[in-house]
Design a protein around this motif. Structure first.
Motif, short mmCIF file in Angstrom:
data_model
loop_
_atom_site.label_atom_id
_atom_site.label_comp_id
_atom_site.label_asym_id
_atom_site.label_seq_id
_atom_site.Cartn_x
_atom_site.Cartn_y
_atom_site.Cartn_z
N TRP A 143 0.80 -1.22 0.00
CA TRP A 143 0.00 0.00 0.00
C TRP A 143 0.84 1.27 0.00
O TRP A 143 0.44 2.26 -0.61
N ILE A 144 1.98 1.27 0.66
CA ILE A 144 2.82 2.47 0.67
C ILE A 144 3.20 2.81 -0.77
O ILE A 144 3.02 3.94 -1.22
N ARG A 145 3.72 1.84 -1.47
CA ARG A 145 4.13 2.06 -2.86
C ARG A 145 2.95 2.49 -3.72
O ARG A 145 3.05 3.43 -4.52
N ALA A 146 1.80 1.83 -3.56
CA ALA A 146 0.62 2.17 -4.37
C ALA A 146 0.17 3.60 -4.13
O ALA A 146 -0.13 4.33 -5.08
N ALA A 152 0.30 9.47 -5.80
CA ALA A 152 0.73 10.86 -5.63
C ALA A 152 1.61 11.30 -6.80
O ALA A 152 1.43 12.40 -7.34
N GLU A 153 2.53 10.46 -7.21
CA GLU A 153 3.41 10.79 -8.34
C GLU A 153 2.60 10.92 -9.63
O GLU A 153 2.85 11.82 -10.44
N ASN A 154 1.66 10.03 -9.83
CA ASN A 154 0.82 10.08 -11.03
C ASN A 154 0.03 11.39 -11.06
O ASN A 154 -0.06 12.05 -12.11
N ALA A 162 -1.83 -5.92 -2.16
CA ALA A 162 -1.69 -4.58 -2.76
C ALA A 162 -2.63 -4.43 -3.94
O ALA A 162 -2.94 -5.40 -4.63
N PRO A 163 -3.10 -3.22 -4.18
CA PRO A 163 -3.96 -2.98 -5.33
C PRO A 163 -3.17 -3.07 -6.63
O PRO A 163 -1.94 -3.10 -6.62
N ILE A 164 -3.86 -3.11 -7.73
CA ILE A 164 -3.24 -3.15 -9.04
C ILE A 164 -2.44 -1.88 -9.24
O ILE A 164 -2.85 -0.80 -8.85
#
Length: 175
Positions: free
Chosen positions: A32-35, A40-42, A170-172
């Motif tokens: 989840w952290i990465r997602a 945010a980056e997107n 984690a989500p897609i």
């Protein structure tokens, strides 16, 4: 463009809160952290793209600083009080973004807005073809917003069921 300046805040706040929680508890986040940081980056790339198209003035940039400052603190307080509510709120905001980009696309297709060439930053980020236009950009951004909507509603649903985000897969990813 103004909405995109705050759209990256929720992913960054939630990602940072989960990151710090993971460090304190010595636990994994289930991706989840990465997602959330990718979200945010997107969203930041949406802003960078539309800044190329609209060229904001100095006072618009100053307004961004003020709006981000207020929204960051308000969202952080909301997320700390109730991640469920915070994610649901973002899900609804993203639904509005999908609607707004749909209207933007309709105006482009109707000729109300010039369908200018896509900025190089958008072509590079979304791997669009060399002859891509603003319509192509709006389509991929709208798809991103729909994905953010789904991820945030899912995150809120997980909290509704009494599970922490770290307890599920984690989500897609975004790309």
């Amino acid at each position: 463009m103004m909405l995109e300046t705050v759209a990256a805040v929720p992913g960054m706040v939630a990602g940072a809160v989960l990151h710090l929680r993971s460090l304190r508890r010595f636990e994994q986040s289930g991706g989840w952290i990465r997602a959330l940081l990718e979200e945010a980056e997107n969203e930041r790339m949406h802003l960078m793209t539309f800044m190329e198209v609209s060229q904001p003035r100095w006072y618009e940039r100053a307004l961004v600083v003020a709006v981000q400052g207020v929204f960051f603190h308000a969202y952080l307080a909301t997320y700390l009080a109730s991640p469920k509510v915070a994610h649901r709120m973002v899900g609804y905001l993203e639904e509005e973004a999908v609607h707004s980009y749909t209207e933007f696309l309709r105006d482009l297709e109707a000729g109300k807005i010039d369908d200018v060439p896509a900025p190089a930053i958008a072509i590079d980020y979304w791997r669009l073809p060399a002859g891509a236009t603003l319509k192509d950009v709006v389509r991929v951004v709208r798809a991103d917003e729909a994905h953010h909507r789904d991820v945030n509603h899912y995150a809120s649903d997980i909290h509704c069921q009494g599970h922490a985000l770290r307890e599920v897969a984690a989500p897609i990813g975004y790309h």
